[in-house]
Design a protein around this motif. Structure first.
Motif, mmCIF file in Angstrom:
data_model
loop_
_atom_site.group_PDB
_atom_site.id
_atom_site.type_symbol
_atom_site.label_atom_id
_atom_site.label_comp_id
_atom_site.label_asym_id
_atom_site.label_seq_id
_atom_site.Cartn_x
_atom_site.Cartn_y
_atom_site.Cartn_z
ATOM 1 N N GLU A 218 0.820 -1.215 0.000
ATOM 2 C CA GLU A 218 0.000 0.000 0.000
ATOM 3 C C GLU A 218 0.857 1.270 0.000
ATOM 4 O O GLU A 218 0.576 2.217 -0.720
ATOM 5 N N ASN B 243 -2.553 -0.459 5.684
ATOM 6 C CA ASN B 243 -2.140 -1.846 5.931
ATOM 7 C C ASN B 243 -1.741 -2.004 7.399
ATOM 8 O O ASN B 243 -0.564 -1.996 7.737
ATOM 9 N N ASN C 16 -8.042 -8.178 3.825
ATOM 10 C CA ASN C 16 -9.465 -8.018 3.502
ATOM 11 C C ASN C 16 -10.264 -8.576 4.674
ATOM 12 O O ASN C 16 -10.227 -9.782 4.946
ATOM 13 N N GLU C 17 -10.981 -7.709 5.386
ATOM 14 C CA GLU C 17 -11.678 -8.108 6.603
ATOM 15 C C GLU C 17 -12.777 -9.146 6.321
ATOM 16 O O GLU C 17 -13.109 -9.958 7.188
ATOM 17 N N GLU C 18 -13.350 -9.108 5.134
ATOM 18 C CA GLU C 18 -14.428 -10.047 4.821
ATOM 19 C C GLU C 18 -13.885 -11.434 4.478
ATOM 20 O O GLU C 18 -14.353 -12.450 4.990
ATOM 21 N N THR C 19 -12.912 -11.489 3.600
ATOM 22 C CA THR C 19 -12.383 -12.788 3.147
ATOM 23 C C THR C 19 -11.211 -13.272 3.998
ATOM 24 O O THR C 19 -10.782 -14.422 3.870
ATOM 25 N N LYS C 20 -10.670 -12.367 4.849
ATOM 26 C CA LYS C 20 -9.503 -12.669 5.678
ATOM 27 C C LYS C 20 -8.300 -13.098 4.820
ATOM 28 O O LYS C 20 -7.458 -13.890 5.239
ATOM 29 N N SER C 21 -8.222 -12.524 3.620
ATOM 30 C CA SER C 21 -7.090 -12.809 2.723
ATOM 31 C C SER C 21 -6.405 -11.494 2.362
ATOM 32 O O SER C 21 -6.939 -10.418 2.617
ATOM 33 N N ARG C 22 -5.236 -11.599 1.786
ATOM 34 C CA ARG C 22 -4.502 -10.402 1.391
ATOM 35 C C ARG C 22 -3.688 -10.699 0.136
ATOM 36 O O ARG C 22 -3.328 -11.847 -0.137
ATOM 37 N N ASP C 23 -3.406 -9.656 -0.618
ATOM 38 C CA ASP C 23 -2.622 -9.771 -1.844
ATOM 39 C C ASP C 23 -1.135 -9.812 -1.495
ATOM 40 O O ASP C 23 -0.624 -8.905 -0.837
ATOM 41 N N LYS D 59 -2.896 -5.142 2.160
ATOM 42 C CA LYS D 59 -3.695 -5.036 3.383
ATOM 43 C C LYS D 59 -4.671 -6.214 3.483
ATOM 44 O O LYS D 59 -5.057 -6.820 2.480
#
Length: 537
Positions: A339, A369, A522-529, A520
């Motif tokens: 980010e 992030n 993702n609060e919904e999927t609990k995944s990050r790039d 950062k």
């Protein structure tokens, strides 16, 4: 009246004779004997004292193998102290130059302090005598001649050393750790079989992830002697300044860094890095890198080009090692925030280790992030990604394409462009120098005036300084890309070497990965790039 004259005639004058061996007339039979020069001086001075019944020899002061310039001389200093304490009436020398060739020293003592302390100075061979009126001017002229002599000798020595360095001859009295001076040629280095293995080990330890401190701790724990102690045990006399006893001197981070950055281990000599201010002022002055004298392939290499290049690149990319172990963590200097592009710093808890964006620390909250990522989870993700790369590219044809693509596109074109830019600037300098030669001829022939010539010369010097700065910058940039290019040429070997990895270490991460970017959460999927920038793409 006659009785008073008789008392005066019996007054004894206390004499101190000062002897010094000059650099140009050393002819000692061995180091334990006085030189013939010293003997001749002593005989001349004692004979002079014996011919004067009013003289009494009090003490002898002798400095042998020491310069007549304004450097520290132990016996000279003792002589001055005795004069100041009024222990002598006369200082007797073969000549004023034996006392000192330095005009400042002559003025300070012979022409001033000795007069203040009521000390008479006599130089026999040049008729220097402070008691004779009108003798001061001749003494000062002699002083100037002696000073000019010192300057000429200094310039001649510098020229001789520069000539030797440009011919690739080693001129230092001590060899770098890992080498020794060839007993058959004092200007050549040969490999020290014991110390060279320690040097190789230091390079290998650094590539496995240990930092300067970690390597120093490791070597000290194994009781491996540091360079100064190793040389001391070999009987080499070094002037080491330390508060510790010689046997307790240990490896330091500076010693490790010096070894890891010294091109002498590639078989190259880089000399002339430092000089003294002048023949009178021995303060050390560091010279600009452009003035260094670099001659390649003058002796056998200890470290190969590939290993050396990997270490230099690693130094540019690494961050501070962990204080507990001295090791650099396997992702140090590799992980950045996707980010804000700040580096991800490591933090520990009782249970786990984490990486978090450094832009969110010390009360600042400047990056989106904010969530950390577990260190072991990232390691597993990266290990899996590397194994996938190995499976994808573990093919001869693919490797050939990958290797040529990477070298040509990322480095070769950049290096070629920089070298052309450097050549263009060098051609401009050459043309300007030719112009300057013609300009000088015009000045001699009266076409341009001296003032015009000075102005044009000033402009030329300014332009050449700018050009030289540009060349220096470009040269450094070319060196960096060449290191990268050399490293990139080994991709085929890397993929052939690793077929399936079970665990990560610093060497593997350095060989495969340039940078890792963490996005950062993702609060919904609990995944990050998570993006990996490979060394070979």
């Amino acid at each position: 009246m006659n009785e008073m004259e008789s008392v005066e005639s019996k007054k004894v004058l206390r004499v101190g004779i000062y002897l010094r061996l000059s650099n140009e007339d050393r002819d000692k039979a061995n180091k334990e004997d006085d030189s013939e020069s010293i003997k001749n001086q002593r005989n001349m001075l004692i004979d002079y004292v014996n011919k004067h019944p009013e003289f009494a020899l009090i003490d002898e002061y002798c400095d042998e193998d020491l310069s007549g310039a304004g450097t520290y001389r132990p016996e000279f200093e003792r002589l001055i102290r005795d004069c100041e304490n009024r222990k002598l009436d006369i200082v007797l020398c073969k000549s004023q130059s034996r006392f000192s060739r330095d005009m400042e020293i002559v003025e300070k003592y012979i022409n001033n302090k000795f007069k203040e302390w009521n000390i008479r100075f006599i130089g026999l061979s040049d008729n220097a005598d402070t008691e004779i009126l009108g003798n001061k001017k001749s003494r000062q002229i002699n002083g100037l001649v002696n000073e000019w002599y010192l300057e000429d000798v200094s310039n001649n020595i510098r020229s001789a050393f520069n000539s030797k360095m440009k011919q690739g001859e080693f001129i230092s009295p001590f060899a770098s750790f890992g080498y020794e001076i060839d007993p058959n040629d004092n200007n050549k280095l040969i490999v020290d079989p014991v110390a060279s293995e320690i040097v190789k080990n230091i390079y290998n330890l650094y590539l496995t992830g240990l930092g300067f401190t970690g390597i120093a701790k490791y070597l000290n724990s194994k009781e491996i002697p540091c360079p100064s102690l190793y040389k001391y045990r070999k009987g080499i006399k070094l002037n080491v300044i330390s508060n510790r006893p010689r046997e307790e001197i240990k490896w330091t981070t500076n010693a490790i860094k010096t070894i890891l950055t010294n091109e002498v281990y590639l078989g190259h000599l880089i000399q002339g890095k430092r000089t003294t201010v002048s023949y009178k002022n021995h303060k050390i002055r560091n010279k600009d890198k452009s003035e260094w004298i670099r001659i390649e392939n003058t002796h056998e290499a200890i470290i190969d080009e590939e290993t050396f290049s990997k270490v230099q690149i690693a130094m540019k990319e690494r961050t501070k090692p962990m204080s507990t172990t001295g090791a650099v963590h396997i992702f140090s200097g590799k992980v950045f925030c996707l980010e804000c592009e700040h580096y991800m710093r490591k933090k520990n808890t009782k249970k786990h280790e984490y990486l978090v964006c450094s832009n969110n620390r010390d009360g600042y909250d400047d990056c989106e992030n904010k969530a950390s990522i577990r260190y072991d989870e990232l390691a597993n993700l990266v290990l899996d990604a590397i194994n996938k790369k190995i499976q994808k590219f573990y093919d001869e044809e693919e490797l050939e394409n990958l290797d040529s693509k990477k070298v040509d596109s990322r480095f070769k074109k950049k290096i070629k462009a920089l070298e052309k830019q450097k050549t263009d600037i060098q051609n401009r300098i050459s043309k300007t120098r030719n112009y300057l030669q013609n300009l000088y001829e015009d000045k001699v022939n009266g076409v341009v005036t001296s003032e015009q010539f000075k102005d044009l010369m000033a402009n030329y010097n300014k332009d050449e300084d700018t050009f030289n700065d540009q060349i220096k910058s470009i040269t450094n940039e070319i060196a960096y890309y060449k290191m990268k290019e050399e490293s990139s040429k080994n991709n085929k070997e890397i993929f052939n070497k690793y077929q399936k990895l079970e665990e990560l270490n610093r060497v593997i991460v350095d060989e495969f990965i340039d940078k890792i970017y963490i996005g950062k959460l993702n609060e919904e999927t609990k995944s990050r790039d998570i993006q990996i920038k490979w060394n070979f793409e």
